[in-house]
Design an enzyme around this catalytic site. Structure first.
Site, PDB file in Angstrom:
ATOM      1  N   ASP A 281       0.813  -1.227   0.000  1.00 61.02           N
ATOM      2  CA  ASP A 281       0.000   0.000   0.000  1.00 61.02           C
ATOM      3  C   ASP A 281       0.848   1.280   0.000  1.00 61.02           C
ATOM      4  O   ASP A 281       0.332   2.355  -0.292  1.00 61.02           O
ATOM      5  CB  ASP A 281      -0.917   0.027   1.230  1.00 61.02           C
ATOM      6  CG  ASP A 281      -1.794  -1.206   1.330  1.00 61.02           C
ATOM      7  OD1 ASP A 281      -2.085  -1.806   0.279  1.00 61.02           O
ATOM      8  OD2 ASP A 281      -2.181  -1.576   2.451  1.00 61.02           O
TER       9      ASP A 281
ATOM     10  N   GLY B 277      -4.882  -1.170  -1.735  1.00 64.62           N
ATOM     11  CA  GLY B 277      -4.249   0.058  -1.230  1.00 64.62           C
ATOM     12  C   GLY B 277      -4.802   0.541   0.079  1.00 64.62           C
ATOM     13  O   GLY B 277      -4.328   1.508   0.658  1.00 64.62           O
TER      14      GLY B 277
ATOM     15  N   GLU C 242      -9.647   0.331  -3.868  1.00 64.88           N
ATOM     16  CA  GLU C 242     -10.668  -0.389  -3.071  1.00 64.88           C
ATOM     17  C   GLU C 242     -11.245   0.443  -1.930  1.00 64.88           C
ATOM     18  O   GLU C 242     -12.353   0.204  -1.483  1.00 64.88           O
ATOM     19  CB  GLU C 242     -10.062  -1.661  -2.485  1.00 64.88           C
ATOM     20  CG  GLU C 242      -8.900  -1.361  -1.525  1.00 64.88           C
ATOM     21  CD  GLU C 242      -8.328  -2.577  -0.825  1.00 64.88           C
ATOM     22  OE1 GLU C 242      -8.815  -3.689  -1.037  1.00 64.88           O
ATOM     23  OE2 GLU C 242      -7.369  -2.388  -0.044  1.00 64.88           O
TER      24      GLU C 242
ATOM     25  N   GLN D 236      -2.096  -8.931  -6.802  1.00 63.82           N
ATOM     26  CA  GLN D 236      -1.147  -7.810  -6.631  1.00 63.82           C
ATOM     27  C   GLN D 236      -0.070  -8.090  -5.593  1.00 63.82           C
ATOM     28  O   GLN D 236       0.953  -7.421  -5.539  1.00 63.82           O
ATOM     29  CB  GLN D 236      -1.903  -6.539  -6.190  1.00 63.82           C
ATOM     30  CG  GLN D 236      -2.787  -5.989  -7.261  1.00 63.82           C
ATOM     31  CD  GLN D 236      -3.905  -5.116  -6.686  1.00 63.82           C
ATOM     32  OE1 GLN D 236      -3.798  -3.908  -6.660  1.00 63.82           O
ATOM     33  NE2 GLN D 236      -4.978  -5.731  -6.229  1.00 63.82           N
TER      34      GLN D 236
HETATM   35  O1  F6P Z   1      -2.322  -4.101   3.349  1.00 65.44           O
HETATM   36  C1  F6P Z   1      -2.193  -4.906   2.237  1.00 65.44           C
HETATM   37  C2  F6P Z   1      -3.541  -5.307   1.697  1.00 65.44           C
HETATM   38  O2  F6P Z   1      -3.340  -6.101   0.553  1.00 65.44           O
HETATM   39  C3  F6P Z   1      -4.496  -4.156   1.412  1.00 65.44           C
HETATM   40  O3  F6P Z   1      -4.205  -3.503   0.201  1.00 65.44           O
HETATM   41  C4  F6P Z   1      -5.822  -4.855   1.435  1.00 65.44           C
HETATM   42  O4  F6P Z   1      -6.875  -3.989   1.785  1.00 65.44           O
HETATM   43  C5  F6P Z   1      -5.642  -5.890   2.507  1.00 65.44           C
HETATM   44  O5  F6P Z   1      -4.242  -6.093   2.648  1.00 65.44           O
HETATM   45  C6  F6P Z   1      -6.312  -7.209   2.210  1.00 65.44           C
HETATM   46  O6  F6P Z   1      -6.170  -8.025   3.323  1.00 65.44           O
HETATM   47  P1  F6P Z   1      -6.444  -9.592   3.338  1.00 65.44           P
HETATM   48  O7  F6P Z   1      -5.292 -10.274   2.677  1.00 65.44           O
HETATM   49  O8  F6P Z   1      -6.540  -9.908   4.774  1.00 65.44           O
HETATM   50  O9  F6P Z   1      -7.712  -9.832   2.559  1.00 65.44           O
END
Ligand code: F6P
Length: 343
Positions: free
Chosen positions: A129, A172, A224, A275
């Site tokens: 992020d 992000g 997002e 990503q």
């Molecule tokens: O902080 C990294 C990130 O990929 C964010 O961009 C995203 O909102 C979140 O983690 C997603 O988390 P998880 O892997 O727990 O779904």
């Protein structure tokens, strides 16, 4: 007896974590220190889950995505007796230093453990992020932007061939860095981020104008965490109080609103965890390696409560308190660069 550094990776996995672990172990070895892996972030220190980390354990891991230590979003301050157990295990395993590799949450815990319990901890800034203060860039970000840019390039062909609007939702969290950078690199026609208010009519108007001047397709990149009028979150939060932003459905809502207002056929692609997956870019491998060397150096020198950081082209130490005090969001100047190519 040799002194020991415990290494942990917390929060979402991220390309470059293994490169940091490798660098810390290599640098520690030169100084005659040993390393121990703490499994699955702060949870490993609360539960007492460790693994050996000798030179042979970090051989060949430089280009590997994910983390050989596992990760979790555990907040010891939120667990009953969590901090006491953590402190007991720290002493029982004879750890002289802890290198915590993580983002806002993991490093926020590190800062608090150092401040309130004098835990000998050093931080390394990780997150796709790029939202950590105190450092110009975090590792993992370059890989995520590269993946998102490639996706935008690929979506261009379908957009053009089918006369469509393609909405691309990127990650992000509450910072629009991935959207802005991949949108600029991929030539997006509209970029929406959490830092900027959204007006559906303005977005639709911009797209109609573009199509009126002869373009029959458009690419919209949306972060997002973009705040959309009329969209509320379901209230579900993790141990750090963060809502699950993927459930906000920014891409889907936007696609619907755009199609209704413009009549242009619109499709949505949510890039999600793609990503964060796979091998880190060369830039991230180098940054992660430099961060790892600096973190080991700080740990060995007993300079705790600090985080390795990138300032310009230099790797420096900044205080963990400073780095975790507030999020680094996209300033208007950066958004203006993106905006110059809208429509
Ligand atoms: O902080 C990294 C990130 O990929 C964010 O961009 C995203 O909102 C979140 O983690 C997603 O988390 P998880 O892997 O727990 O779904």
């Amino acid at each position: 007896m040799a002194k020991t550094i415990g290494i942990l990776t917390g929060g979402g996995d991220c390309p470059g974590l293994n490169a940091v672990i490798r660098a810390v172990v290599r640098e520690a070895d030169v100084a005659g220190w040993e390393c121990v892996g703490i499994l699955e972030g702060w949870r490993g220190l609360v539960d007492g889950s460790f693994r050996d980390l000798a030179l042979r354990d970090v051989s060949g891991i430089l280009p590997r995505g994910g983390t050989i230590l596992g990760t979790s979003r555990t907040n010891p301050f939120n667990l009953d007796g969590g901090v006491e157990k953590l402190l007991t295990n720290l002493r029982a395993r004879d750890l002289d230093a802890v290198v915590a590799i993580g983002g806002e949450d993991t490093l926020g815990v590190a800062a608090r453990l150092h401040r309130e319990h004098q835990v000998p901890v050093v931080g390394v800034p990780k997150t796709i992020d790029n939202d950590l203060s105190g450092t110009d860039y975090t590792f993992g970000f370059d890989t995520a932007v590269s993946i998102a840019t490639e996706a935008i390039d690929r979506l261009h062909t379908t957009a053009e061939s089918h006369n469509r609007v393609m909405v691309v939702e990127v990650m992000g969290r509450h910072a629009g860095w991935i959207a802005v950078m991949s949108g600029i690199a991929g030539g997006a026609d509209v970029i929406l981020i959490p830092e900027q208010p959204v007006d559906y009519d303005e977005v639709a108007g911009g797209l109609r104008k573009r199509h009126a001047r002869g373009k029959n397709f458009s690419i919209v990149v949306a972060s997002e965490g973009t705040e959309l009028p009329g969209v509320a979150d379901d209230g579900e939060v993790d141990q750090f109080g963060h809502v699950t932003l993927s459930k906000r459905g920014v891409g889907d809502v936007l696609a619907r609103e755009i199609e209704q207002r413009t009549g242009f056929e619109t499709r949505v692609t949510v890039l999600g965890h793609i990503q964060r997956g796979g091998t880190p870019t060369a830039r991230d491998r180098v940054l992660a390696t430099r961060f790892g060397l600096k973190a080991a150096e700080l740990a060995i020198a007993g300079e705790f409560g600090q985080m390795a950081a990138l300032r310009g082209d230099d790797i420096v130490a900044v205080s963990l308190d400073e780095a975790t005090a507030k999020l680094k969001t996209v300033p208007p100047e950066w958004y203006a660069v993106a905006q110059a190519f809208f429509g």
